[in-house]
Design an enzyme around this catalytic site. Structure first.
Site, PDB file in Angstrom:
ATOM      1  N   ASP A  86     -16.155  10.588  -2.077  1.00 30.13           N
ATOM      2  CA  ASP A  86     -15.204  10.222  -1.019  1.00 30.13           C
ATOM      3  C   ASP A  86     -15.341  11.194   0.154  1.00 30.13           C
ATOM      4  O   ASP A  86     -15.161  12.407  -0.020  1.00 30.13           O
ATOM      5  CB  ASP A  86     -13.792  10.333  -1.630  1.00 30.13           C
ATOM      6  CG  ASP A  86     -12.780   9.480  -0.921  1.00 30.13           C
ATOM      7  OD1 ASP A  86     -13.146   8.752   0.007  1.00 30.13           O
ATOM      8  OD2 ASP A  86     -11.596   9.544  -1.326  1.00 30.13           O
ATOM      9  N   GLU A 118     -12.802   6.128   4.908  1.00 29.67           N
ATOM     10  CA  GLU A 118     -11.611   5.388   5.358  1.00 29.67           C
ATOM     11  C   GLU A 118     -11.842   4.876   6.776  1.00 29.67           C
ATOM     12  O   GLU A 118     -12.468   5.542   7.594  1.00 29.67           O
ATOM     13  CB  GLU A 118     -10.383   6.315   5.334  1.00 29.67           C
ATOM     14  CG  GLU A 118     -10.028   6.778   3.939  1.00 29.67           C
ATOM     15  CD  GLU A 118      -8.768   7.657   3.897  1.00 29.67           C
ATOM     16  OE1 GLU A 118      -8.095   7.824   4.935  1.00 29.67           O
ATOM     17  OE2 GLU A 118      -8.470   8.171   2.801  1.00 29.67           O
ATOM     18  N   GLU A 185      -5.857  -0.632   0.042  1.00 24.80           N
ATOM     19  CA  GLU A 185      -4.770   0.188  -0.526  1.00 24.80           C
ATOM     20  C   GLU A 185      -3.422  -0.200   0.081  1.00 24.80           C
ATOM     21  O   GLU A 185      -3.283  -0.278   1.318  1.00 24.80           O
ATOM     22  CB  GLU A 185      -5.052   1.678  -0.270  1.00 24.80           C
ATOM     23  CG  GLU A 185      -3.950   2.572  -0.833  1.00 24.80           C
ATOM     24  CD  GLU A 185      -4.313   4.048  -0.945  1.00 24.80           C
ATOM     25  OE1 GLU A 185      -5.477   4.418  -0.710  1.00 24.80           O
ATOM     26  OE2 GLU A 185      -3.405   4.832  -1.288  1.00 24.80           O
TER      27      GLU A 185
HETATM   28  O1  KIV Z   1      -8.985   9.522  -3.069  1.00 27.15           O
HETATM   29  C1  KIV Z   1      -8.641   8.552  -3.778  1.00 27.15           C
HETATM   30  O2  KIV Z   1      -8.239   8.691  -4.942  1.00 27.15           O
HETATM   31  C2  KIV Z   1      -8.711   7.222  -3.188  1.00 27.15           C
HETATM   32  C3  KIV Z   1      -8.160   6.085  -3.985  1.00 27.15           C
HETATM   33  C4  KIV Z   1      -6.705   6.061  -3.819  1.00 27.15           C
HETATM   34  C5  KIV Z   1      -8.802   4.804  -3.620  1.00 27.15           C
HETATM   35  O3  KIV Z   1      -9.167   7.083  -2.097  1.00 27.15           O
END
Ligand code: KIV
Length: 278
Positions: A86, A118, A185
């Site tokens: 992420d 995002e 989300e």
């Molecule tokens: O960082 C995370 O856990 C997320 C999820 C909520 C999709 O982005």
């Protein structure tokens, strides 16, 4: 049936075949091994590591170096699931060049297969560049926690016509930019189902109802790791908080009353060795 490592093609194919896709977050080797053994399709090394593992009140302070550190541990514990790293706050917002290099770090240093970022249409030029560079991208729209200060809190998104249309447009733009899937989300269930039908890539819902192509949950929420706040959309499958506090309390009592360690936890030595000591 023989288990094969999951790829982005597997994920797209699952949508075509109408098979629900499962995703969970993990942040370390031990948890990755467990969720991989359970048969999960994708593991997200989420920037939620900031809240659930590092004790921050948001994801904003999480750094690229921290994300790489956690991603490496998760990759070491994963045999089959597709691991997604992420992109943390400010790792891609300042410039496309920096975003591309940071996405590359996830694959080169972190060892994962894909990244998540995002944003909607505003990140699509960057998504195109990442995909062109060979980096599989998962989008994330609806409630995007890195913009929590902009949203003024964690609120359900897409509730009026303009906001719902923006969600549809963003999903289509991410698909056109080459994303292989999109996290939705905190979006009303009927809107998430409609968006999911309007695009050919799978949506992965969190607080977005069961009309999505798959679901993601934060592992600590699912396992009930703390007795603090759990979001409405997170189903708590176990109460590990209770288990952990109970087990550690027993250990404390056992040490205090000297019932631990017992003989079976103890190493032996010949008496004659001890007798020769002076
Ligand atoms: O960082 C995370 O856990 C997320 C999820 C909520 C999709 O982005």
């Amino acid at each position: 049936m023989e288990r094969k490592p999951i790829t982005t093609s597997t994920i797209r194919q699952m949508k075509e075949e109408g098979k629900p896709i499962t995703m969970i977050t993990a942040y370390d080797y031990a948890m990755a091994r467990n969720v991989d053994e359970a048969g999960i399709d994708m593991i997200l090394v989420g920037d939620s590591v900031g809240n659930v593992m590092l004790g921050y009140s948001s994801t904003i302070p999480v750094t690229m170096d921290a994300m790489i550190h956690h991603t490496q541990a998760v990759v070491r514990g994963t045999k089959y699931a597709l691991v997604v790293g992420d992109m943390p706050f400010m790792s891609y917002q300042a410039s496309e060049a920096e975003g591309l290099l940071n996405a590359g770090r996830f694959l080169k240093e972190g060892g994962c297969t894909a990244i998540k970022l995002e944003g909607g249409s505003e990140v699509c030029p960057l998504v195109k560049k990442m995909v062109t560079a060979g980096i599989p991208v998962m989008g994330h729209i609806g409630l995007t926690p890195q913009s929590v200060n902009q949203f003024g809190g964690f609120k359900v998104q897409g509730k009026d016509v303009a906001a719902a249309q923006k969600l549809v447009d963003d999903a289509k733009a991410l698909e056109a930019a080459g994303a292989f899937s999109i996290v939705l989300e905190c979006v009303p269930a009927a809107l998430a189902a409609k968006v999911s039908e309007m695009i050919s890539i799978p949506t992965i819902g969190i607080g977005a109802g069961n009309g999505c192509g798959g679901q993601v949950l934060v592992c600590n929420d699912l396992l009930g790791f703390s007795n603090g706040f759990t979001p409405k959309f997170a189903k708590k499958y176990r109460n590990l908080h209770k288990e952990i506090v109970g087990a550690v309390s027993e250990y404390i009592n056992d040490v205090r009353d000297r019932s631990f360690p017992a003989p079976e936890h103890t190493f032996k030595i010949d008496d004659e060795v001890l007798e020769k000591l002076y």
